[in-house]
Design a protein around this motif. Structure first.
Motif, short mmCIF file in Angstrom:
data_model
loop_
_atom_site.label_atom_id
_atom_site.label_comp_id
_atom_site.label_asym_id
_atom_site.label_seq_id
_atom_site.Cartn_x
_atom_site.Cartn_y
_atom_site.Cartn_z
N LEU A 181 1.07 -1.09 0.52
CA LEU A 181 -0.26 -0.08 -0.32
C LEU A 181 0.60 1.26 0.45
CD1 LEU A 181 -3.26 -0.09 -0.13
CD2 LEU A 181 -2.84 0.85 2.40
N SER A 182 2.13 0.80 0.51
CA SER A 182 2.52 2.73 0.78
C SER A 182 3.98 2.11 -0.46
CB SER A 182 3.58 1.85 2.55
OG SER A 182 4.53 1.23 1.52
N ASP A 183 3.46 1.69 -1.21
CA ASP A 183 4.28 1.21 -2.50
C ASP A 183 3.93 1.05 -3.27
OD1 ASP A 183 6.28 1.96 -4.96
OD2 ASP A 183 8.25 1.83 -3.64
N PRO A 184 3.23 0.65 -4.91
CA PRO A 184 2.64 -0.91 -5.41
C PRO A 184 3.05 -1.27 -6.35
CG PRO A 184 0.78 1.66 -5.49
CD PRO A 184 1.92 2.15 -4.69
N SER A 185 4.57 -0.20 -6.20
CA SER A 185 4.95 -1.11 -7.10
C SER A 185 6.21 -1.52 -6.83
CB SER A 185 7.08 0.20 -8.12
OG SER A 185 7.30 0.62 -6.88
N VAL A 186 6.14 -2.24 -6.09
CA VAL A 186 7.00 -2.56 -4.90
C VAL A 186 5.61 -4.21 -4.72
CG1 VAL A 186 8.16 -4.17 -2.85
CG2 VAL A 186 8.23 -1.79 -4.17
N ILE A 187 6.16 -6.00 -4.98
CA ILE A 187 5.21 -7.24 -4.65
C ILE A 187 6.21 -7.85 -3.35
CG2 ILE A 187 4.61 -8.90 -5.15
CD1 ILE A 187 3.99 -7.58 -7.96
N VAL A 188 4.98 -7.99 -3.09
CA VAL A 188 5.64 -8.96 -1.35
C VAL A 188 5.05 -10.01 -1.15
CG1 VAL A 188 6.48 -7.19 -0.26
CG2 VAL A 188 4.43 -7.59 0.35
N LEU A 189 6.23 -10.96 -0.70
CA LEU A 189 4.89 -12.51 -0.10
C LEU A 189 3.78 -11.85 0.78
CD1 LEU A 189 4.67 -15.60 -1.29
CD2 LEU A 189 6.88 -15.68 0.65
N ALA A 190 2.37 -12.44 1.05
CA ALA A 190 1.70 -11.84 1.73
C ALA A 190 0.78 -12.70 1.82
CB ALA A 190 0.84 -10.69 1.07
N ASP A 191 -0.05 -13.09 2.66
CA ASP A 191 -0.59 -14.46 3.15
C ASP A 191 0.01 -14.86 4.09
OD1 ASP A 191 -3.55 -14.87 3.47
OD2 ASP A 191 -3.27 -16.60 2.50
N GLU A 192 0.10 -16.43 4.56
CA GLU A 192 0.22 -16.96 4.93
C GLU A 192 1.31 -17.87 4.54
OE1 GLU A 192 -3.23 -19.20 6.96
OE2 GLU A 192 -2.08 -20.11 7.57
N ILE A 193 1.94 -19.46 5.45
CA ILE A 193 2.73 -20.16 4.43
C ILE A 193 2.62 -20.81 5.98
CG2 ILE A 193 4.92 -21.49 4.10
CD1 ILE A 193 5.83 -19.15 2.37
N SER A 194 1.90 -21.86 5.95
CA SER A 194 1.71 -22.96 7.21
C SER A 194 1.14 -24.32 6.73
CB SER A 194 0.37 -21.94 7.86
OG SER A 194 -0.33 -22.58 7.02
N PRO A 195 0.76 -25.62 7.95
CA PRO A 195 0.17 -27.38 6.58
C PRO A 195 -1.15 -26.90 6.21
CG PRO A 195 1.77 -27.25 9.07
CD PRO A 195 1.25 -25.39 8.47
N ASP A 196 -1.53 -25.67 6.48
CA ASP A 196 -2.72 -25.12 5.93
C ASP A 196 -3.06 -25.06 4.38
OD1 ASP A 196 -5.04 -25.34 7.93
OD2 ASP A 196 -5.33 -23.88 7.24
N GLY A 197 -1.99 -24.30 3.97
CA GLY A 197 -1.22 -24.46 2.28
C GLY A 197 -0.49 -25.43 1.59
N CYS A 198 0.08 -25.86 2.44
CA CYS A 198 1.43 -26.93 1.98
C CYS A 198 1.05 -28.11 2.46
CB CYS A 198 2.90 -25.97 2.86
SG CYS A 198 3.28 -25.01 3.13
N ARG A 199 1.27 -29.15 0.95
CA ARG A 199 1.39 -30.78 0.94
C ARG A 199 2.37 -30.49 2.17
NH1 ARG A 199 -2.41 -30.81 -2.79
NH2 ARG A 199 -4.41 -31.83 -2.13
N LEU A 200 2.90 -31.60 3.04
CA LEU A 200 4.38 -31.70 3.77
C LEU A 200 4.12 -33.36 4.45
CD1 LEU A 200 4.60 -28.74 6.28
CD2 LEU A 200 5.78 -29.34 4.47
N TRP A 201 4.79 -33.77 3.57
CA TRP A 201 5.18 -35.40 3.69
C TRP A 201 6.18 -36.19 4.49
CZ3 TRP A 201 3.92 -37.99 -1.15
CH2 TRP A 201 2.96 -37.70 -1.65
N ASP A 202 6.17 -36.72 6.05
CA ASP A 202 7.42 -37.25 6.71
C ASP A 202 8.80 -37.66 5.57
OD1 ASP A 202 8.38 -37.24 9.46
OD2 ASP A 202 9.03 -39.55 7.96
N LEU A 203 9.67 -37.69 5.46
CA LEU A 203 10.92 -38.22 4.51
C LEU A 203 10.89 -39.36 4.45
CD1 LEU A 203 12.90 -35.62 3.90
CD2 LEU A 203 11.73 -37.10 2.59
N LYS A 204 10.04 -40.42 5.86
CA LYS A 204 10.76 -41.34 6.63
C LYS A 204 9.40 -42.43 6.28
CE LYS A 204 14.73 -41.00 9.50
NZ LYS A 204 14.42 -40.70 10.62
N THR A 205 8.08 -41.98 6.69
CA THR A 205 6.72 -43.16 6.75
C THR A 205 6.13 -42.16 5.88
OG1 THR A 205 6.14 -41.13 8.87
CG2 THR A 205 7.05 -42.47 9.18
N GLY A 206 6.75 -41.05 5.07
CA GLY A 206 5.47 -40.80 4.13
C GLY A 206 4.22 -40.28 4.75
N GLU A 207 3.66 -40.35 5.92
CA GLU A 207 2.78 -39.69 6.94
C GLU A 207 2.74 -38.13 6.43
OE1 GLU A 207 1.03 -39.71 11.62
OE2 GLU A 207 3.12 -40.00 11.43
#
Ligand code: ADP
Ligand code: UDP
Length: 237
Positions: A181-207
């Motif tokens: 809002l302070s400078d519309p020419s600048v784009i930033v990452l917003a919202d959230e990064i959490s297990p709500d919006g990422c698929r994460l599988w346990d490397l060992k068990t695949g869980e």
């Protein structure tokens, strides 16, 4: 006080600074475009904590984000942006709607990440769109799209490496970007990064360690998020 906006998982509140917002994480969970709903104690706290730690890490690695500071368990101060109505999805492994659309088996590892875009519209069910749609719908300029692609790939590299350290495979995830809002020419990452919006599988068990536990009624959703937070904390230290 009434929030400026109440969404499915968060509320946005005004602050004294017109360029800053307070973003509150709720305990609500939704899936299938809001058709399936539930509430989980601690979900807001866990997603706020996970997202803030990840945004702090991304900022350190040179990715501009909206993150300012964590206020308390469920609230974060963020720079106010005009959200681009384009959801950016990055996929490393076939899952979810990709499998539905293509018939490809879940778990297939892509030779290179796939980036896709959807129109951020609950009414239309976030339909898949492409650069030509985005240009004609005036959702973002071609220059902004080039930026979204390179930023999404950089975030994917950083996050995939970080989650691998945490013993987790980053299968796919969704990003949102906005113009400051302070400078519309600048784009930033917003919202959230959490297990709500990422698929994460346990490397060992695949869980499954993400919202698929809710989508598929696998149970122990908050236990999985708590485990993700523990591993994130451990590997940032
Ligand atoms: P939804 O709107 O899909 O139900 P949420 O409940 O997560 O989703 O609501 C949060 C809303 O806040 C989203 O619409 C998101 O695009 C918007 N948002 C996230 N970060 C910012 C920000 N820094 N400035 C303005 N809006 C934001
Ligand atoms: N995603 C999201 N919000 C959306 C759509 C997708 O956070 O509105 C995330 C989802 O959690 C997954 C990735 O983006 O990590 C890819 O989701 P997909 O298109 O497979 O959708 P699904 O139909 O499985 O939600």
């Amino acid at each position: 006080m009434t929030p400026l906006y109440e969404g499915k998982a968060k509320r946005l509140w005004a602050t004294e600074d017109p360029f800053t917002l307070r973003m509150e994480f709720k305990n609500d969970a939704t899936a299938f475009n809001g058709e399936k709903k539930a509430s989980f104690e601690n979900k807001g706290r866990l997603n706020n904590a996970i997202s803030n730690l990840i945004y702090g890490m991304l900022e350190k690695e040179g990715v501009p984000t909206h993150f300012v500071r964590q206020i308390d368990d469920t609230n974060v101060e963020v720079r106010k942006v005009t959200i681009l109505m384009v959801e950016v999805i990055v996929r490393n492994i076939a899952a979810g709607s990709f499998c539905k659309r293509t018939g490809m088996a879940e778990g297939h590892e892509f030779s290179q990440p796939i980036i896709e875009f959807s129109y951020k519209s609950d009414e239309l069910g976030d339909p898949l769109i492409n650069d030509d749609y985005i240009r004609e719908m005036k959702l973002a300029t071609p220059e902004e799209m080039a930026h979204l692609r390179s930023a999404a790939l950089k975030v994917n590299e950083l996050l995939s490496a970080f989650f691998a350290k945490c013993g987790l495979r980053l299968v796919d995830f969704k990003l949102e970007f906005g113009r400051l809002l302070s400078d519309p020419s600048v784009i930033v990452l917003a919202d959230e990064i959490s297990p709500d919006g990422c698929r994460l599988w346990d490397l060992k068990t695949g869980e499954r360690m993400d919202k698929d536990r809710f989508r598929r009624d696998l149970g122990n959703l908050m236990e999985a998020y708590e485990e993700v937070l523990g591993r994130v904390k451990q590997n940032l230290a």
